[in-house]
Motif scaffolding. Structure first.
Motif, PDB file in Angstrom:
ATOM      1  N   GLU A  46       0.829  -1.202   0.000  1.00 34.50           N
ATOM      2  CA  GLU A  46       0.000   0.000   0.000  1.00 34.50           C
ATOM      3  C   GLU A  46       0.865   1.254   0.000  1.00 34.50           C
ATOM      4  O   GLU A  46       1.939   1.288   0.607  1.00 34.50           O
ATOM      5  N   TYR A  60      -0.591  11.770   1.353  1.00 29.05           N
ATOM      6  CA  TYR A  60      -0.520  10.760   2.398  1.00 29.05           C
ATOM      7  C   TYR A  60      -1.738   9.848   2.382  1.00 29.05           C
ATOM      8  O   TYR A  60      -2.849  10.273   2.062  1.00 29.05           O
ATOM      9  N   ALA A  61      -1.513   8.603   2.775  1.00 32.88           N
ATOM     10  CA  ALA A  61      -2.630   7.707   3.048  1.00 32.88           C
ATOM     11  C   ALA A  61      -3.334   8.192   4.302  1.00 32.88           C
ATOM     12  O   ALA A  61      -2.697   8.741   5.215  1.00 32.88           O
ATOM     13  N   ASP A  62      -4.642   7.994   4.362  1.00 32.22           N
ATOM     14  CA  ASP A  62      -5.406   8.455   5.521  1.00 32.22           C
ATOM     15  C   ASP A  62      -4.881   7.859   6.827  1.00 32.22           C
ATOM     16  O   ASP A  62      -4.905   8.505   7.870  1.00 32.22           O
ATOM     17  N   SER A  63      -4.393   6.638   6.752  1.00 34.51           N
ATOM     18  CA  SER A  63      -3.958   5.931   7.955  1.00 34.51           C
ATOM     19  C   SER A  63      -2.715   6.543   8.607  1.00 34.51           C
ATOM     20  O   SER A  63      -2.422   6.255   9.772  1.00 34.51           O
ATOM     21  N   SER A 107      -0.693   6.127  -5.279  1.00 35.61           N
ATOM     22  CA  SER A 107      -0.869   5.055  -4.295  1.00 35.61           C
ATOM     23  C   SER A 107      -0.938   3.666  -4.924  1.00 35.61           C
ATOM     24  O   SER A 107      -0.955   2.651  -4.211  1.00 35.61           O
TER      25      SER A 107
END
Length: 125
Positions: A46, A60-63, A107
């Protein structure tokens, strides 16, 4: 060809910090995108964060938003990932990657042209 070499992984307790580095063997085109991906055992790779080399916009990834910060130092041609407030679920192999065509769709691992071999991050709770 561009070789990417990651370093900085290790073991840390939850709440701690690590900084990953990725050295590139040569400079990429100005339109390129550099990114960090991760892959935990049994899960798909990911996208974690990316940076556009044309305007230094970051994604950025939300996580990881608010906890991780991606940056790039032009003088040394090095990509960084500062990881704070680490959680057990951040445990994974972290990979540096680069796409010649920019950060659109960053992503997705399929758009990346170059990959490092990875550095392992283990976060214990």
């Amino acid at each position: 060809q561009v070789q990417l070499v990651e370093s900085g992984g290790g073991s840390v307790q939850a709440g701690g910090s690590l900084r990953l580095s990725c050295e590139a063997s040569r400079y990429l085109v100005a339109s390129a995108c550099m990114a960090w991906f991760r892959q935990a055992p049994g899960k798909e790779r990911e996208g974690v964060a990316s940076i556009s080399l044309s305007n230094y916009l970051t994604y950025y990834a939300d996580s990881v938003k608010g906890r991780f910060a991606i940056s790039r130092e032009y003088a040394t041609n090095t990509l960084y990932l500062q990881m704070d407030s680490l959680k057990a679920e951040d445990t994974a192999m972290y990979y540096c990657a680069a796409a010649k065509g920019g950060c659109v769709g960053w992503s997705s691992a399929s758009i990346m042209d170059y990959w490092g071999k990875g550095t392992l991050v283990t976060v214990s709770s």
